[in-house]
Design a protein around this motif. Sequence first.
Motif, short mmCIF file in Angstrom:
data_model
loop_
_atom_site.label_atom_id
_atom_site.label_comp_id
_atom_site.label_asym_id
_atom_site.label_seq_id
_atom_site.Cartn_x
_atom_site.Cartn_y
_atom_site.Cartn_z
N UNK A 115 0.84 -1.19 0.00
CA UNK A 115 0.00 0.00 0.00
C UNK A 115 0.88 1.25 0.00
N UNK A 116 0.45 2.30 -0.70
CA UNK A 116 1.19 3.55 -0.74
C UNK A 116 0.71 4.43 0.40
N UNK A 117 1.56 4.58 1.43
CA UNK A 117 1.19 5.45 2.55
C UNK A 117 2.45 5.99 3.23
N UNK A 118 2.28 6.63 4.39
CA UNK A 118 3.38 7.31 5.06
C UNK A 118 4.51 6.39 5.47
N UNK B 85 -2.49 -3.66 8.13
CA UNK B 85 -3.03 -4.66 7.20
C UNK B 85 -2.93 -4.21 5.75
N UNK B 86 -2.84 -2.88 5.52
CA UNK B 86 -2.76 -2.37 4.15
C UNK B 86 -1.59 -2.99 3.41
N UNK B 87 -1.82 -3.44 2.19
CA UNK B 87 -0.79 -4.13 1.42
C UNK B 87 -0.85 -5.63 1.59
N UNK B 88 -1.71 -6.11 2.51
CA UNK B 88 -1.95 -7.54 2.59
C UNK B 88 -2.81 -8.00 1.43
N UNK C 135 -6.81 -2.59 1.29
CA UNK C 135 -6.59 -1.16 1.19
C UNK C 135 -6.36 -0.49 2.53
N UNK C 136 -6.37 0.84 2.50
CA UNK C 136 -6.18 1.63 3.71
C UNK C 136 -7.45 1.58 4.56
N UNK C 137 -7.33 2.14 5.75
CA UNK C 137 -8.51 2.24 6.62
C UNK C 137 -9.34 3.45 6.16
N UNK C 138 -10.57 3.22 5.81
CA UNK C 138 -11.44 4.30 5.37
C UNK C 138 -12.80 4.17 6.03
N UNK C 139 -13.48 5.29 6.08
CA UNK C 139 -14.80 5.34 6.70
C UNK C 139 -15.87 5.62 5.66
N UNK C 140 -17.02 4.97 5.83
CA UNK C 140 -18.16 5.28 4.99
C UNK C 140 -18.70 6.64 5.37
N UNK D 2 -14.31 -2.49 5.24
CA UNK D 2 -13.30 -3.49 4.98
C UNK D 2 -13.34 -3.82 3.49
N UNK D 3 -12.22 -3.60 2.82
CA UNK D 3 -12.24 -3.76 1.37
C UNK D 3 -10.86 -4.14 0.84
#
Length: 346
Positions: free
Chosen positions: A58-61, A180-183, A197-202, A210-211
């Motif tokens: 996953x692309x993140x910090x 978990x991102x990148x799993x 993916x990253x943690x996101x909120x609806x 969870x996606x």
Amino acid sequence: MSICFLLCGSQLLPAADDEMIAEVQPKLVKIFGAGGLRNLYSYNTGFLISSEGHIATIWNHVLDQNAVTVILHDGRRYEGKVLGAEPGLDLAIVKIDETQLEHFEIGDPSSGSPFPLAAPGTRIVAFSNMFKVATGDEPVSVIQGVIAARTKLPTRRGAYESSFPGEVYVIDAITNNPGAGGGIVTTVDGRLLGMIGKEVKNADLNTWVNYAIPISHLQQAMTEIMTGNFRSSKNTDDDKKPAGQVPLFHSTDFGIVMLPNVVPRTPAYVDRILPGSAAEVAGLKPNDLILFVGDELIQSCGEFLDQIGRLESGGKVKLIVRRENVLITTELPIPRKSRPPAKPLR
């Protein structure tokens, strides 16, 4: 290793096959990098996509440093470097110097995708190093679930919309946790389906989603980055603006005046703070360097203005700034506004 079961109605689905799990585990890696301060976790998961040490994640910090530490399933440690990234897909490719590694075959995109989209109801198995359970040769965590839907995400990250525009697998299992991102998610027989993916909120229900991003959406970018033929779809700050969308906010709505954005990579330094503004109340000062908006790494004035423009009305936004050698976290209230209509496309 944790293995969870999923109740579907009154039916208990059986555990994934131990042999399949044992075959997949060597293709997962743990990644440790930037973070560890101000509630920013410093770990990701990744998966090998070549025998020569190419790793998709996953692309993140966590990748925001010159090199990251990559740990294989057997505990071997390597220095990994980011070979390339496509922020629009939340995808990065990290490379380690090793050969003859077990990996997933991603195929040749020009010959058609070997990753047909899975249908809702498909049973899946998710692999990730959530919560940094594994730090050495321990296996990553394994969770079973079901694809509940395949849809676009009406989500926000913290207070944001997701940057990924395509359809994702919405999973009926708690897969998207810190680290978990990148799993990956696979079928119960070990066929690769998607990247967690990253943690996101609806944005509508205010619940976490969870996606996983289908591998078929990532396959071409993976191949191009590995072969050195990739050009990001977000190479310039202007490219990051959705077509026709009018930014809802400007930095001055929060009382922040930035340095003039004269070059594409003008650092995101605060020029001045407007008197009586939310930024002044929050304690921001001139010469603060803005590093994060929410969990989005900011590398230029243009990126900062783009992220501010994408905020949703109401709630709060978290900023992390560097003042001399100290990281400072602050929150600013987001004014309530109605989004103006998009500009017509020509």
